[in-house]
Design an enzyme around this catalytic site. Structure first.
Site, PDB file in Angstrom:
ATOM      1  N   CYS A 185       0.840  -1.203   0.000  1.00 37.19           N
ATOM      2  CA  CYS A 185       0.000   0.000   0.000  1.00 37.19           C
ATOM      3  C   CYS A 185       0.873   1.251   0.000  1.00 37.19           C
ATOM      4  O   CYS A 185       1.672   1.460   0.917  1.00 37.19           O
ATOM      5  CB  CYS A 185      -0.919   0.007   1.221  1.00 37.19           C
ATOM      6  SG  CYS A 185      -1.898   1.523   1.408  1.00 37.19           S
ATOM      7  N   CYS A 238      -0.639   4.638  -6.370  1.00 44.17           N
ATOM      8  CA  CYS A 238      -1.740   3.951  -5.685  1.00 44.17           C
ATOM      9  C   CYS A 238      -1.927   2.604  -6.373  1.00 44.17           C
ATOM     10  O   CYS A 238      -1.997   2.544  -7.604  1.00 44.17           O
ATOM     11  CB  CYS A 238      -3.021   4.769  -5.747  1.00 44.17           C
ATOM     12  SG  CYS A 238      -4.445   3.919  -5.000  1.00 44.17           S
TER      13      CYS A 238
END
Length: 245
Positions: free
Chosen positions: A85, A207
């Site tokens: 992440c 992302c």
């Protein structure tokens, strides 16, 4: 003797974790079962939303949950840890302080690749690097720091463009799972538009949900670095080097 293995901390966008693991397997180019890499995956979907916490929209802290996964990976004997992440790298220094096991740093890896592909002025033509990610990643500043330390100007989308990026992340990939080429491509084009609000010379996809879109709709003709794709390459290289040592 047991071969070295690495630990993947995922679940913070399970579709993105699945994409990362699939790309690692494909990139290994294994010819039989034994040639695949050894790893364990923590698909910890219970991790609270990082952006909501970092931007003050929630008091639900993701740090203790990820820290527990790091402790388990360390106890298992992982040779290195992969944090899939981007936004969670807000906590990177604190995570690394919890363990002697090295944690790969996705933003720094992406900027190293950017520097190779698109050198900054005066030796190259890339000056402005546009960032696409969550509001949490923007607030965290992890990409801004890495980009500026490498000598580039870090530029962010305006509010209207950020709203479209956020919608791609949360409404499409995290939400319905629907991937829309037109919506995705229009954001990239507007970020690169020399007469637009950002006027980026190159882009970083920061992302993993955007990396899912990039996997579905690759655009090699655009000056774009996908942080997850770089992380996959770094993971494979490190794991193979450990196996050979």
């Amino acid at each position: 003797m047991r071969r070295p293995f690495f630990a993947v901390l995922g679940g913070m966008g399970s579709l993105a974790t699945e994409s990362y693991v699939r790309l690692v397997n494909e990139g290994t180019h294994a010819r039989n079962d034994q040639e695949y890499l050894d790893y364990v995956v923590f698909n910890d979907a219970s991790v609270p939303d990082r952006t909501a916490f970092i931007t003050g929209q929630s008091d639900d802290d993701p740090f203790p949950v990820i820290a527990d996964d790091i402790a388990k990976a360390t106890a298992m004997g992982a040779s290195f840890i992969v944090l899939t992440c981007n936004t969670a790298h807000y906590f990177y220094d604190h995570f690394q302080a919890l363990t002697p096991v090295p944690i790969l740093h996705m933003p720094r890896g992406a900027v190293r690749r950017l520097s190779t592909l698109y050198p900054h002025a005066p030796s190259g033509t890339c000056g402005r690097v546009g960032f696409l990610g969550t509001m949490g990643s923007r607030a965290a500043g992890v990409y801004r720091q890495a980009v500026e330390e490498a000598g580039y100007e870090f530029v962010e989308p305006d509010d209207a463009l950020q709203d479209r990026i956020t919608s791609l992340i949360y409404d499409d990939v995290k939400g319905t799972g629907g991937l829309n080429l037109e919506r995705y491509e229009s954001v990239l084009r507007d970020m690169l538009d020399p007469s637009g609000p950002v006027r980026a010379d190159a882009l970083i996809l920061g992302c993993t949900e955007l990396s899912v879109l990039n996997e579905a709709f690759p655009m090699p003709q655009l000056p774009l670095v996908d942080a997850q794709a770089v992380l996959v390459d770094d993971t494979i290289a490190r794991a193979k080097a450990l196996r050979a040592s």
